[in-house]
Design a protein around this motif. Structure first.
Motif, mmCIF file in Angstrom:
data_model
loop_
_atom_site.group_PDB
_atom_site.id
_atom_site.type_symbol
_atom_site.label_atom_id
_atom_site.label_comp_id
_atom_site.label_asym_id
_atom_site.label_seq_id
_atom_site.Cartn_x
_atom_site.Cartn_y
_atom_site.Cartn_z
ATOM 1 N N GLY A 1 3.050 -23.001 1.181
ATOM 2 C CA GLY A 1 3.656 -24.201 1.416
ATOM 3 C C GLY A 1 5.193 -23.842 1.562
ATOM 4 O O GLY A 1 5.715 -22.662 1.080
ATOM 5 N N ARG A 2 5.901 -24.926 1.879
ATOM 6 C CA ARG A 2 7.193 -24.635 1.900
ATOM 7 C C ARG A 2 7.985 -25.999 1.639
ATOM 8 O O ARG A 2 7.520 -27.003 2.064
ATOM 9 C CB ARG A 2 7.560 -24.239 3.312
ATOM 10 N N GLU A 3 9.035 -25.832 1.040
ATOM 11 C CA GLU A 3 10.130 -26.950 0.599
ATOM 12 C C GLU A 3 11.383 -26.757 1.140
ATOM 13 O O GLU A 3 11.899 -25.563 1.101
ATOM 14 C CB GLU A 3 9.770 -27.224 -0.745
ATOM 15 N N ALA A 4 12.198 -27.674 1.670
ATOM 16 C CA ALA A 4 13.292 -27.407 2.013
ATOM 17 C C ALA A 4 14.343 -28.460 1.814
ATOM 18 O O ALA A 4 13.870 -29.458 1.159
ATOM 19 C CB ALA A 4 13.502 -27.210 3.384
ATOM 20 N N GLY A 5 15.544 -28.166 1.372
ATOM 21 C CA GLY A 5 16.705 -29.278 1.043
ATOM 22 C C GLY A 5 17.845 -28.793 1.079
ATOM 23 O O GLY A 5 18.244 -27.950 1.698
ATOM 24 N N GLY B 1 25.463 -26.936 0.743
ATOM 25 C CA GLY B 1 24.659 -25.767 1.101
ATOM 26 C C GLY B 1 22.996 -26.292 1.486
ATOM 27 O O GLY B 1 23.028 -27.458 1.268
ATOM 28 N N SER B 2 22.553 -25.576 1.893
ATOM 29 C CA SER B 2 20.899 -25.989 2.187
ATOM 30 C C SER B 2 19.915 -24.639 1.766
ATOM 31 O O SER B 2 20.662 -23.428 1.645
ATOM 32 C CB SER B 2 20.650 -26.105 3.530
ATOM 33 N N TYR B 3 18.754 -24.973 1.465
ATOM 34 C CA TYR B 3 17.810 -24.078 1.015
ATOM 35 C C TYR B 3 16.404 -24.145 1.547
ATOM 36 O O TYR B 3 16.139 -25.412 1.871
ATOM 37 C CB TYR B 3 17.914 -23.901 -0.522
ATOM 38 N N SER B 4 15.595 -23.222 1.379
ATOM 39 C CA SER B 4 13.856 -23.348 1.630
ATOM 40 C C SER B 4 13.280 -22.550 0.743
ATOM 41 O O SER B 4 13.916 -21.300 0.353
ATOM 42 C CB SER B 4 13.763 -23.266 3.278
ATOM 43 N N ILE C 1 13.145 -17.230 -1.204
ATOM 44 C CA ILE C 1 14.250 -18.547 -0.891
ATOM 45 C C ILE C 1 15.164 -18.070 -0.259
ATOM 46 O O ILE C 1 15.663 -16.967 -0.195
ATOM 47 C CB ILE C 1 14.541 -18.656 -2.541
ATOM 48 N N THR C 2 15.471 -18.970 0.550
ATOM 49 C CA THR C 2 16.697 -18.853 1.582
ATOM 50 C C THR C 2 17.747 -19.769 1.333
ATOM 51 O O THR C 2 17.226 -21.113 1.398
ATOM 52 C CB THR C 2 15.803 -18.913 3.118
ATOM 53 N N GLU C 3 18.847 -19.271 1.349
ATOM 54 C CA GLU C 3 20.117 -20.458 0.863
ATOM 55 C C GLU C 3 21.228 -19.912 1.921
ATOM 56 O O GLU C 3 21.609 -18.984 1.830
ATOM 57 C CB GLU C 3 20.318 -20.270 -0.349
ATOM 58 N N ASP C 4 21.372 -20.777 2.748
ATOM 59 C CA ASP C 4 22.420 -21.013 3.678
ATOM 60 C C ASP C 4 22.300 -19.562 4.598
ATOM 61 O O ASP C 4 23.317 -18.675 4.661
ATOM 62 C CB ASP C 4 24.076 -20.611 3.195
ATOM 63 N N GLY C 5 20.930 -19.337 4.956
ATOM 64 C CA GLY C 5 20.850 -18.171 5.840
ATOM 65 C C GLY C 5 20.370 -16.763 5.253
ATOM 66 O O GLY C 5 20.102 -15.927 5.797
ATOM 67 N N ILE C 6 20.462 -16.803 3.982
ATOM 68 C CA ILE C 6 20.290 -15.390 3.170
ATOM 69 C C ILE C 6 18.946 -15.554 2.443
ATOM 70 O O ILE C 6 18.879 -16.638 1.597
ATOM 71 C CB ILE C 6 21.411 -15.045 2.086
ATOM 72 N N THR C 7 18.129 -14.723 2.680
ATOM 73 C CA THR C 7 16.767 -14.747 2.227
ATOM 74 C C THR C 7 16.434 -13.557 0.833
ATOM 75 O O THR C 7 16.859 -12.547 1.138
ATOM 76 C CB THR C 7 15.642 -14.559 3.178
#
Length: 176
Positions: A104-108, A121-124, A138-144
């Protein structure tokens, strides 16, 4: 103040009589509206939290089919999250000491107030393809970054003994 609403079906089973052949199911939708005020280190904060979604339990696992959450703090900080792909916790993975979603995937997104102003910022979070591995990307602001939660939580192989006692958040002892 808090209001919560649950709609759905829950099949009650006496857990002392559950056999391997029994099947149990539950599915429901939920809505929450919470407003909480607390004081920490002399500073009073207020949090407003809202959520809505649907979940399901069956003999195979627990699934968050959908969930939308958002919160606002009295200083203007905010967060929002949404389940984009249903989150699944596979009960058969408990033998492998996996206690997180396996797919599954969650984003915010978030904004908090820093001394120099707002930071956004944003994350998934991607929980994988169903493998019992405790891994989350975890990807935060384009960095995984891939994180092994078993390592983060410092779980030893034999740390989760079924007869072990532990304390919950209120300090009550429970047998697991």
């Amino acid at each position: 103040s808090c209001t919560e609403k649950y709609n759905g079906i829950w099949e009650e089973i006496d857990s002392t009589t559950i056999s391997e052949d029994e099947v149990w199911n539950a599915s429901y939708s939920f809505e929450s509206n919470l407003k909480e005020t607390y004081t920490e280190e002399g500073v009073t904060e207020e949090i407003t939290y809202q959520s809505a979604g649907s979940e399901q339990w069956d003999e195979k696992g627990f699934t968050v089919l959908s969930a939308d959450e958002k919160g606002t703090f009295s200083d203007g900080s905010t967060f929002e999250s949404k389940v984009e792909v249903p989150l699944f916790l596979d009960f058969s993975c408990n033998e492998d000491e996996v206690f997180v979603f396996v797919s599954g995937r969650e984003a915010g997104s978030y904004t908090w107030q820093d001394e120099s102003g707002p930071v956004s910022g944003s994350y998934s979070m991607d929980f994988g393809n169903g493998a019992c591995d405790n891994l989350v990307s975890i990807t935060e602001d384009g960095i995984t970054e891939e994180i092994d939660l078993a390592e983060e939580w410092d779980l030893e192989e034999d740390e989760w003994d079924d007869d072990e006692e532990w304390e919950d958040d209120e300090g009550d002892e429970e047998e697991v």
